[in-house]
Design an enzyme around this catalytic site. Sequence first.
Site, PDB file in Angstrom:
ATOM      1  N   GLU A   1      27.908  64.100 -38.183  1.00  0.00           N
ATOM      2  CA  GLU A   1      26.680  63.656 -38.831  1.00  0.00           C
ATOM      3  C   GLU A   1      25.525  63.457 -37.849  1.00  0.00           C
ATOM      4  OE1 GLU A   1      25.788  63.286 -41.949  1.00  0.00           O
ATOM      5  OE2 GLU A   1      27.707  63.895 -42.787  1.00  0.00           O
ATOM      6  N   THR A   2      25.775  62.788 -36.729  1.00  0.00           N
ATOM      7  CA  THR A   2      24.648  62.403 -35.865  1.00  0.00           C
ATOM      8  C   THR A   2      24.916  62.567 -34.370  1.00  0.00           C
ATOM      9  OG1 THR A   2      25.371  60.078 -35.763  1.00  0.00           O
ATOM     10  CG2 THR A   2      23.849  60.690 -37.544  1.00  0.00           C
TER      11      THR A   2
END
Length: 336
Positions: A131-132
Amino acid sequence: MQVMRGWATRCAPVVGLMGLLGSMQEALAGEYEGSPQVAEFVGEMTRDYGFAGEQLMAVFREAQRKQAILDAISRPAERVKQWKEYRPMFITDARIARGVDFWRQHEATLARAEQEYGVPAQVIVSIIGVETFFGRNTGNYRVIDALSTLGFDYPPRAEFFRKELREFLLLAREEQVDPLTLKGSYAGAMGLPQFMPSSFRAYAVDFDGDGHINIWNNPDDAIGSVASYFKRHGWVAGEPVVSRADVRGDQVDEGLTTGIEPTKTVGELRALGWSSHDALRDDMPVTAFRLEGENGPEYWMGLKNFYAITRYNRSVMYAMAVHQLSEQLVQARGVK
């Protein structure tokens, strides 16, 4: 996060709705000055959720319409990548190395999350990595700008984003944080795990027990929240995620699932020429899919935990990337 005591709590009697709407239209300034949609929305939040109208008006005076957000969400979909192109985007030496570091740094918290929710540490780490990149890319848009822009200026999905805007204001009040300070993606996804506001309110947890849920820069809360999300979406502790299939015959592709729901059974697939190296019950529901890999077509059966990953992002390639990155993390860390 900037904590604000008593943010947006109504402290005066409610005025008549029509009078309130009129005062809002006069008071709203900036890019949403005089917007009937915003005035109506603030009226609903005041009437239905007990917000202080003046404070909400002050928030929307600061909210900015971002053309870059509208451009990003309206951009024609790029060509759908094949698995052999998609996989290398997420399963890289750099992401694996950073994931091992993250795992070691937060080993105790990850172990506690696995114990409490039954979700393996490597899956939690993998989600945050995909995700990040472990917090490196959490988004630079103010969430209030993203959700206001999409809720009031993007008709195709305005209803959805206005709902998320409502959830965002509620979470800001519950956590007593300034809604103008929180940042996320252009679509309003937030923090290390990129939760939308509705997911935050439904599944995020205060895993370090400090009285606030902070998924932006508190890895403990992010870890616990990812584990909570998967547990609530059906993750079964100790169960596998996928099973590689061997196929033969001319009916193989008739077994492929339409969508991501596990609508086929192992028995039905066997009858169509599918077989697995794993011991799977004939009545087990699976998601049957084919990926175009480096060495040609790959056939897979996604099990219950695979479906749980797709509840985070409705994509079989996303779920496979999360799963295979988690396997690479285990291998790199030397965990049995």
